[in-house]
Motif scaffolding. Structure first.
Motif, PDB file in Angstrom:
ATOM      1  N   UNK A 275       0.839  -1.200   0.000  1.00 47.48           N
ATOM      2  CA  UNK A 275       0.000   0.000   0.000  1.00 47.48           C
ATOM      3  C   UNK A 275       0.870   1.244   0.000  1.00 47.48           C
ATOM      4  N   UNK A 276       1.988   1.175   0.704  1.00 45.94           N
ATOM      5  CA  UNK A 276       2.914   2.309   0.753  1.00 45.94           C
ATOM      6  C   UNK A 276       3.421   2.671  -0.654  1.00 45.94           C
ATOM      7  N   UNK A 277       3.767   1.655  -1.426  1.00 43.41           N
ATOM      8  CA  UNK A 277       4.227   1.882  -2.805  1.00 43.41           C
ATOM      9  C   UNK A 277       3.095   2.442  -3.654  1.00 43.41           C
ATOM     10  N   UNK A 278       1.911   1.895  -3.504  1.00 48.37           N
ATOM     11  CA  UNK A 278       0.767   2.373  -4.278  1.00 48.37           C
ATOM     12  C   UNK A 278       0.407   3.810  -3.913  1.00 48.37           C
ATOM     13  N   UNK A 279       0.607   4.175  -2.662  1.00 49.06           N
ATOM     14  CA  UNK A 279       0.349   5.557  -2.271  1.00 49.06           C
ATOM     15  C   UNK A 279       1.334   6.510  -2.942  1.00 49.06           C
ATOM     16  N   UNK A 280       2.567   6.055  -3.108  1.00 54.19           N
ATOM     17  CA  UNK A 280       3.583   6.878  -3.757  1.00 54.19           C
ATOM     18  C   UNK A 280       3.383   6.923  -5.271  1.00 54.19           C
ATOM     19  N   UNK A 281       3.049   5.764  -5.860  1.00 51.48           N
ATOM     20  CA  UNK A 281       2.863   5.656  -7.318  1.00 51.48           C
ATOM     21  C   UNK A 281       1.663   4.754  -7.606  1.00 51.48           C
ATOM     22  N   UNK A 282       0.465   5.297  -7.533  1.00 54.04           N
ATOM     23  CA  UNK A 282      -0.718   4.452  -7.711  1.00 54.04           C
ATOM     24  C   UNK A 282      -0.839   3.838  -9.106  1.00 54.04           C
ATOM     25  N   UNK A 283      -0.117   4.371 -10.066  1.00 56.37           N
ATOM     26  CA  UNK A 283      -0.180   3.839 -11.432  1.00 56.37           C
ATOM     27  C   UNK A 283       0.824   2.707 -11.668  1.00 56.37           C
ATOM     28  N   UNK A 284       1.585   2.353 -10.649  1.00 56.53           N
ATOM     29  CA  UNK A 284       2.625   1.342 -10.797  1.00 56.53           C
ATOM     30  C   UNK A 284       2.036  -0.032 -11.123  1.00 56.53           C
ATOM     31  N   UNK A 285       2.829  -0.835 -11.828  1.00 58.97           N
ATOM     32  CA  UNK A 285       2.396  -2.192 -12.176  1.00 58.97           C
ATOM     33  C   UNK A 285       3.310  -3.239 -11.563  1.00 58.97           C
ATOM     34  N   UNK A 286       4.391  -2.796 -10.911  1.00 60.61           N
ATOM     35  CA  UNK A 286       5.373  -3.716 -10.343  1.00 60.61           C
ATOM     36  C   UNK A 286       5.568  -3.463  -8.859  1.00 60.61           C
ATOM     37  N   UNK A 287       5.777  -4.544  -8.116  1.00 67.20           N
ATOM     38  CA  UNK A 287       6.131  -4.393  -6.707  1.00 67.20           C
ATOM     39  C   UNK A 287       7.555  -3.837  -6.641  1.00 67.20           C
ATOM     40  N   UNK A 288       7.966  -3.423  -5.477  1.00 67.26           N
ATOM     41  CA  UNK A 288       9.273  -2.774  -5.344  1.00 67.26           C
ATOM     42  C   UNK A 288      10.415  -3.720  -5.721  1.00 67.26           C
ATOM     43  N   UNK A 289      10.306  -5.001  -5.350  1.00 66.48           N
ATOM     44  CA  UNK A 289      11.367  -5.958  -5.657  1.00 66.48           C
ATOM     45  C   UNK A 289      11.510  -6.146  -7.173  1.00 66.48           C
ATOM     46  N   UNK A 290      10.391  -6.307  -7.881  1.00 69.93           N
ATOM     47  CA  UNK A 290      10.443  -6.489  -9.332  1.00 69.93           C
ATOM     48  C   UNK A 290      10.909  -5.216 -10.035  1.00 69.93           C
ATOM     49  N   UNK A 291      10.514  -4.051  -9.520  1.00 75.83           N
ATOM     50  CA  UNK A 291      10.951  -2.785 -10.095  1.00 75.83           C
ATOM     51  C   UNK A 291      12.456  -2.612  -9.926  1.00 75.83           C
ATOM     52  N   UNK A 292      12.976  -2.952  -8.749  1.00 73.87           N
ATOM     53  CA  UNK A 292      14.419  -2.877  -8.537  1.00 73.87           C
ATOM     54  C   UNK A 292      15.151  -3.820  -9.474  1.00 73.87           C
ATOM     55  N   UNK A 293      14.632  -5.035  -9.674  1.00 77.21           N
ATOM     56  CA  UNK A 293      15.235  -5.986 -10.609  1.00 77.21           C
ATOM     57  C   UNK A 293      15.237  -5.414 -12.028  1.00 77.21           C
ATOM     58  N   UNK A 294      14.121  -4.803 -12.420  1.00 79.58           N
ATOM     59  CA  UNK A 294      14.016  -4.209 -13.749  1.00 79.58           C
ATOM     60  C   UNK A 294      15.046  -3.088 -13.923  1.00 79.58           C
ATOM     61  N   UNK A 295      15.177  -2.244 -12.924  1.00 83.18           N
ATOM     62  CA  UNK A 295      16.135  -1.141 -12.996  1.00 83.18           C
ATOM     63  C   UNK A 295      17.570  -1.653 -13.038  1.00 83.18           C
ATOM     64  N   UNK A 296      17.845  -2.720 -12.317  1.00 88.49           N
ATOM     65  CA  UNK A 296      19.174  -3.309 -12.329  1.00 88.49           C
ATOM     66  C   UNK A 296      19.515  -3.828 -13.733  1.00 88.49           C
ATOM     67  N   UNK A 297      18.557  -4.502 -14.348  1.00 82.13           N
ATOM     68  CA  UNK A 297      18.771  -5.026 -15.701  1.00 82.13           C
ATOM     69  C   UNK A 297      18.960  -3.881 -16.679  1.00 82.13           C
ATOM     70  N   UNK A 298      18.144  -2.829 -16.567  1.00 85.57           N
ATOM     71  CA  UNK A 298      18.287  -1.668 -17.445  1.00 85.57           C
ATOM     72  C   UNK A 298      19.647  -1.010 -17.274  1.00 85.57           C
ATOM     73  N   UNK A 299      20.126  -0.940 -16.033  1.00 84.27           N
ATOM     74  CA  UNK A 299      21.433  -0.336 -15.781  1.00 84.27           C
ATOM     75  C   UNK A 299      22.544  -1.188 -16.399  1.00 84.27           C
ATOM     76  N   UNK A 300      22.420  -2.507 -16.265  1.00 85.63           N
ATOM     77  CA  UNK A 300      23.445  -3.392 -16.795  1.00 85.63           C
ATOM     78  C   UNK A 300      23.479  -3.404 -18.314  1.00 85.63           C
ATOM     79  N   UNK A 301      22.304  -3.331 -18.947  1.00 78.23           N
ATOM     80  CA  UNK A 301      22.235  -3.427 -20.408  1.00 78.23           C
ATOM     81  C   UNK A 301      21.871  -2.119 -21.080  1.00 78.23           C
ATOM     82  N   UNK A 302      21.581  -1.090 -20.260  1.00 81.80           N
ATOM     83  CA  UNK A 302      21.085   0.173 -20.755  1.00 81.80           C
ATOM     84  C   UNK A 302      22.024   0.956 -21.549  1.00 81.80           C
TER      85      UNK A 302
END
Length: 120
Positions: free
Chosen positions: A93-120
């Motif tokens: 709920x805390x994440x949704x309050x910050x970004x209600x339009x989000x589609x990923x939980x914080x763990x999956x979002x961090x994983x996505x950002x890590x992959x983007x950083x590595x291959x970005x």
């Protein structure tokens, strides 16, 4: 997620959507009016054109944000709001309050950002 929380998020998303639409309308009625005769020299004209271009770029980004808001509102309607699209776990709920339009939980979002950083 209970009905009160869903209603709160729906209201929050609708408010964000309405604000973006209001800004877009304002841009169309006010910021589209760039008259070279109103600007005394080339520097003023160039500066105004730059600001107008910047404003249009912002509105373009807001268009994709509007799409995310629309999708989140649809998820509220179909009962899938608050579930991560990757792992299907509940988004906090805390994440949704910050970004209600989000589609990923914080763990999956961090994983996505890590992959983007590595291959970005």
């Amino acid at each position: 997620m209970n009905k009160a929380q869903l209603k709160k998020f729906k209201t929050l998303l609708e408010t964000k959507r309405d604000e973006i639409v209001k800004k877009a309308r304002q841009t169309l009625t006010e910021d589209m009016m760039l008259d070279a005769n109103d600007l005394p020299d080339e520097m003023d004209l160039a500066s105004s054109e730059y600001l107008q271009s910047f404003t249009f770029r912002l509105r373009g980004r807001e268009k994709s944000f509007l799409d995310k808001i629309h999708k989140a509102l649809l998820k509220i309607e179909d009962g899938t709001f608050g579930k991560c699209e990757e792992c299907e776990e509940e988004i906090s709920v805390k994440r949704l309050e910050a970004r209600p339009e989000t589609t990923l939980c914080i763990r999956c979002k961090e994983d996505q950002e890590r992959v983007e950083k590595d291959y970005g």
